[in-house]
Design an enzyme around this catalytic site. Structure first.
Site, short mmCIF file in Angstrom:
data_model
loop_
_atom_site.label_atom_id
_atom_site.label_comp_id
_atom_site.label_asym_id
_atom_site.label_seq_id
_atom_site.Cartn_x
_atom_site.Cartn_y
_atom_site.Cartn_z
N ASP A 1 -4.78 -4.77 5.51
CA ASP A 1 -4.99 -5.60 4.33
C ASP A 1 -3.70 -6.36 4.00
O ASP A 1 -2.61 -5.80 3.99
CB ASP A 1 -5.41 -4.73 3.14
N HIS B 1 -2.64 -0.61 -3.51
CA HIS B 1 -3.78 0.26 -3.28
C HIS B 1 -3.53 1.57 -4.03
O HIS B 1 -2.75 2.40 -3.59
CB HIS B 1 -3.93 0.55 -1.79
N SER C 1 0.86 -1.18 0.00
CA SER C 1 0.00 0.00 0.00
C SER C 1 0.90 1.23 0.00
O SER C 1 1.72 1.39 -0.90
CB SER C 1 -0.96 -0.04 1.19
#
Length: 202
Positions: free
Chosen positions: A143, A50, A23
């Site tokens: 995540d 992301h 991310s």
């Protein structure tokens, strides 16, 4: 970590695919670990970042200019091919089906993310089992932790970026907390691990 220790982690391990999640800070981390891999790299590399929809095509373009690997956006029903870096499309979850093809979906976000690293890693673990290498890099939410744990339970090799050097340490710290990974490495050693994996073909 020295080459002998990294090679030991790969010893007698058949690899069919590599999945990477990241991310915040992930683009820079990928730029550090992926250059140097040849176009003939023997595995597909499935990557979930992301990113905003507007940036996705830019990622393909940016990495195509820096890597010998082919760089593509994963497409529904496409088959992962060795020597190719695939990015999950922005705003779609990327799954791996039982027949080893991609599946895209618009299911709700996971940990506020779509694509979600967990979904890709968990479905890839179901399909590839012990033949999967999972790598989780820098990031600002949880995540990927559950996904990497699923890879570990399936017998795959699990690797987490050293939180001490991650641009944002939340994601690697959560992965380590949830299930101890096989390796916690700085980016230079993750890059070397990927290079050594080519010498480990069964």
């Amino acid at each position: 970590m020295d080459d002998a220790t990294l090679a030991l982690a790969l010893a007698k391990r058949r690899i069919s695919a590599i999945v990477i999640g990241a991310s915040a800070g992930g683009v820079n981390a990928l730029i550090e670990i992926l250059p140097g891999l040849p176009r003939a790299f023997p595995y597909p590399v499935l990557t979930v970042l992301h990113v905003m929809r507007a940036r996705q095509n830019q990622l393909v373009e940016v990495f195509s200019q820096r890597l010998a690997l082919r760089v593509e956006e994963a497409v529904d029903k496409g088959e992962p091919v060795a020597g190719t870096l695939y990015f999950a499309p922005a705003d779609y979850h990327l799954s791996i089906e039982a027949d080893r093809v991609f599946s895209l979906s618009l299911e709700p976000p996971v940990h506020f993310a779509r694509p979600a690293i967990d979904i890709t890693m968990e479905t890839a673990a179901d399909v590839y089992g012990p033949e999967l290498v999972g790598i989780l890099l820098t990031g600002a939410n949880h995540d990927g932790a559950a996904g990497l744990a699923a890879i570990g339970r399936a017998g795959g090799l699990t690797v987490v970026q050293d939180p001490a050097e991650a641009q944002v340490s939340v994601m690697p710290n959560e992965a380590i907390r949830l299930r101890a990974p096989d390796l916690v490495l700085p980016l230079r050693d993750i890059r070397r691990l990927l290079q050594l994996s080519m010498e480990n073909l069964q």
